[in-house]
Design a protein around this motif. Structure first.
Motif, PDB file in Angstrom:
ATOM      1  N   ARG A  10      18.182  40.059 -43.098  1.00 18.63           N
ATOM      2  CA  ARG A  10      17.601  39.467 -44.294  1.00 18.63           C
ATOM      3  C   ARG A  10      17.126  38.043 -44.037  1.00 18.63           C
ATOM      4  O   ARG A  10      17.531  37.404 -43.068  1.00 18.63           O
ATOM      5  N   ASP A  11      16.268  37.568 -44.936  1.00 22.12           N
ATOM      6  CA  ASP A  11      15.752  36.202 -44.873  1.00 22.12           C
ATOM      7  C   ASP A  11      16.802  35.269 -45.474  1.00 22.12           C
ATOM      8  O   ASP A  11      17.025  35.269 -46.687  1.00 22.12           O
ATOM      9  N   GLU A  12      17.458  34.489 -44.629  1.00 24.68           N
ATOM     10  CA  GLU A  12      18.555  33.635 -45.098  1.00 24.68           C
ATOM     11  C   GLU A  12      18.068  32.350 -45.751  1.00 24.68           C
ATOM     12  O   GLU A  12      18.869  31.484 -46.080  1.00 24.68           O
ATOM     13  N   SER A  13      16.771  32.239 -45.965  1.00 26.25           N
ATOM     14  CA  SER A  13      16.260  31.102 -46.743  1.00 26.25           C
ATOM     15  C   SER A  13      16.188  31.453 -48.228  1.00 26.25           C
ATOM     16  O   SER A  13      15.900  30.590 -49.053  1.00 26.25           O
ATOM     17  N   LYS A  14      16.472  32.728 -48.563  1.00 26.83           N
ATOM     18  CA  LYS A  14      16.402  33.189 -49.947  1.00 26.83           C
ATOM     19  C   LYS A  14      17.784  33.585 -50.469  1.00 26.83           C
ATOM     20  O   LYS A  14      18.626  34.052 -49.690  1.00 26.83           O
ATOM     21  N   SER A  34      16.189  26.414 -44.617  1.00 26.53           N
ATOM     22  CA  SER A  34      14.864  25.985 -45.046  1.00 26.53           C
ATOM     23  C   SER A  34      14.073  25.650 -43.790  1.00 26.53           C
ATOM     24  O   SER A  34      14.582  25.753 -42.678  1.00 26.53           O
ATOM     25  N   TYR A  35      12.835  25.217 -43.989  1.00 28.18           N
ATOM     26  CA  TYR A  35      12.012  24.925 -42.819  1.00 28.18           C
ATOM     27  C   TYR A  35      12.608  23.806 -41.988  1.00 28.18           C
ATOM     28  O   TYR A  35      12.314  23.651 -40.817  1.00 28.18           O
ATOM     29  N   LEU A  81      20.510  24.312 -36.860  1.00 27.43           N
ATOM     30  CA  LEU A  81      21.558  23.428 -37.371  1.00 27.43           C
ATOM     31  C   LEU A  81      21.717  22.188 -36.495  1.00 27.43           C
ATOM     32  O   LEU A  81      21.937  21.076 -37.002  1.00 27.43           O
ATOM     33  N   GLU A  82      21.582  22.356 -35.180  1.00 23.19           N
ATOM     34  CA  GLU A  82      21.734  21.210 -34.288  1.00 23.19           C
ATOM     35  C   GLU A  82      20.640  20.179 -34.523  1.00 23.19           C
ATOM     36  O   GLU A  82      20.891  18.971 -34.498  1.00 23.19           O
ATOM     37  N   ASP A  83      19.406  20.650 -34.745  1.00 21.96           N
ATOM     38  CA  ASP A  83      18.312  19.717 -35.020  1.00 21.96           C
ATOM     39  C   ASP A  83      18.564  18.968 -36.319  1.00 21.96           C
ATOM     40  O   ASP A  83      18.302  17.761 -36.411  1.00 21.96           O
ATOM     41  N   ARG A  84      19.103  19.695 -37.327  1.00 24.33           N
ATOM     42  CA  ARG A  84      19.360  19.029 -38.599  1.00 24.33           C
ATOM     43  C   ARG A  84      20.461  17.988 -38.460  1.00 24.33           C
ATOM     44  O   ARG A  84      20.392  16.905 -39.053  1.00 24.33           O
ATOM     45  N   ASP A  85      21.501  18.331 -37.667  1.00 24.81           N
ATOM     46  CA  ASP A  85      22.584  17.374 -37.436  1.00 24.81           C
ATOM     47  C   ASP A  85      22.065  16.104 -36.769  1.00 24.81           C
ATOM     48  O   ASP A  85      22.443  14.980 -37.140  1.00 24.81           O
ATOM     49  N   LYS A 136      17.781  14.562 -49.936  1.00 24.17           N
ATOM     50  CA  LYS A 136      16.383  14.735 -50.321  1.00 24.17           C
ATOM     51  C   LYS A 136      15.490  14.880 -49.095  1.00 24.17           C
ATOM     52  O   LYS A 136      14.552  15.684 -49.068  1.00 24.17           O
ATOM     53  N   LEU A 137      15.791  14.118 -48.043  1.00 27.14           N
ATOM     54  CA  LEU A 137      14.978  14.178 -46.832  1.00 27.14           C
ATOM     55  C   LEU A 137      15.146  15.503 -46.083  1.00 27.14           C
ATOM     56  O   LEU A 137      14.201  16.004 -45.465  1.00 27.14           O
ATOM     57  N   LEU A 138      16.354  16.068 -46.158  1.00 28.43           N
ATOM     58  CA  LEU A 138      16.633  17.318 -45.445  1.00 28.43           C
ATOM     59  C   LEU A 138      16.418  18.549 -46.305  1.00 28.43           C
ATOM     60  O   LEU A 138      16.488  19.680 -45.812  1.00 28.43           O
ATOM     61  N   GLY A 139      16.204  18.358 -47.606  1.00 33.87           N
ATOM     62  CA  GLY A 139      16.004  19.494 -48.504  1.00 33.87           C
ATOM     63  C   GLY A 139      17.280  20.213 -48.869  1.00 33.87           C
ATOM     64  O   GLY A 139      17.274  21.417 -49.147  1.00 33.87           O
ATOM     65  N   ILE A 140      18.417  19.480 -48.859  1.00 34.01           N
ATOM     66  CA  ILE A 140      19.714  20.058 -49.247  1.00 34.01           C
ATOM     67  C   ILE A 140      20.369  19.158 -50.276  1.00 34.01           C
ATOM     68  O   ILE A 140      19.904  18.050 -50.545  1.00 34.01           O
TER      69      ILE A 140
END
Length: 346
Positions: free
Chosen positions: A216-220, A300-301, A306-310, A328-332
């Protein structure tokens, strides 16, 4: 030798013949039970109000489905629920209203050694389950009796026999794929669900069935369409809930109601239960963390890696940005930032 598909078709045919035979042998049985509506209510008043077995997710005498993608902890949580019900002790921050019950856990996933590892401290100091908790696995050395055409039919008969022999009140089936490998096919799903509904009503047992989701699409947000064979299975079950993967940490999961009949929709997209999977000494289980919005745990995009977001988050922290600004910057959400910082010891 008959193929698995042929065996499965035999199983479906036999169940249909058995139903037809029952109706033929009793000419007084009608397909409709008709009574004045007040009589229905009067009779219902004499039966006990169903108790919660696992918060609002699953009630007594319900056929419930728990589904999730592979390796998200369905079996871990199901064993934890079974342990809770067998002892009559609620899982921390979950609700249990029933007295201790006898539970039969049909484990078609793990070997006994794999099961042992989860409930021991490196194969030592084993967790002691309550005597009310029964576990069953397939006896691969058993010969198929001549009066059964296939293994699936034999297993279904064994379930009903064990209900009577051991006074079983709760059944957990891990997982649906074993009993019906073609559950995405509507006609087969209907026969399977009718069998489970029949034993639920006949023996007043509560049934939890574990099922997989296709990729499944885990962004939804998770929805009923994410259950394999969703339309037929979802129509015939009383309740359903799902486990989702969280992007906050690798061992974080969230639990969400998908369908309910005995209660309001409490754990929806804006209010999921967030847990982490942890082995405390000799018991692998879900540990409650918080209530949160499902959107805080979706990909999200910017959160596909996860490592890049960290790395991005650490950069914002060094810049002195607040949790709200980082979110807000990370969309979470700000809460997701807090949880991730805690997981990273930042």
């Amino acid at each position: 030798m008959r193929t698995k598909s042929r065996l499965h078709n035999d199983f479906i045919d036999d169940l249909k013949k058995n139903e037809a035979s029952l109706n033929t042998n009793n000419q007084e049985v009608d397909c409709l039970i008709i009574k004045p509506v007040n009589r229905w209510i009067d009779e219902a008043k004499n039966r006990p109000i169903p108790n919660m077995l696992c918060s609002e997710f699953w009630y007594e005498n319900e056929l419930c489905i728990l589904f999730a993608d592979t390796n998200l902890g369905k079996s871990i949580f199901a064993v934890q629920i079974a342990d809770s019900i067998s002892k009559g002790e609620a899982i921390d921050r979950f609700k249990l209203e029933s007295k201790p019950k006898k539970v039969l856990y049909l484990d078609f996933e793990l070997s006994d050694k794999q099961f042992e590892k989860r409930y021991s401290n490196n194969y030592q100091e084993h967790y002691r389950f309550h005597p009310n908790f029964y576990r069953a696995e397939l006896n691969t050395g058993a010969e198929l009796p001549s009066n059964y055409k296939n293994l699936e039919e034999y297993v279904c008969h064994s379930i009903t026999e064990n209900i009577l022999t051991n006074n079983i009140e709760v059944i957990i089936i891990d997982n649906l794929t074993f009993l019906n490998s073609d559950n995405e096919k509507a006609k087969d799903a209907l026969v399977l669900m009718k069998f489970l509904i029949k034993i639920k009503k006949k023996y007043s047992v509560s049934i939890l069935v574990l099922a997989h989701t296709p990729k499944r699409d885990e962004s939804k947000p998770i929805c009923k369409n994410d259950l394999s064979g969703s339309k037929m299975l979802m129509n015939f079950c009383d309740s359903a809930f799902a486990i989702g993967r969280s992007t906050v940490a690798h061992n974080f999961r969230y639990i969400k109601q998908i369908k309910q009949r005995n209660t309001e929709h409490v754990y929806h997209t804006e209010n999921v239960i967030v847990c982490k999977i942890d082995q405390k000494h000799n018991f692998l289980g879900f540990e409650f963390l918080d209530y949160d919005s499902e959107y805080s745990h979706l990909k999200s995009y910017k959160t596909n890696d996860l490592e890049d977001r960290d790395t991005e988050m650490i950069g914002y922290i060094k810049d002195g940005k607040s949790n709200v600004e980082i979110g807000k910057l990370l969309g979470i959400s700000e809460g997701a930032v807090r949880k991730r910082k805690k997981a990273l010891n930042l």
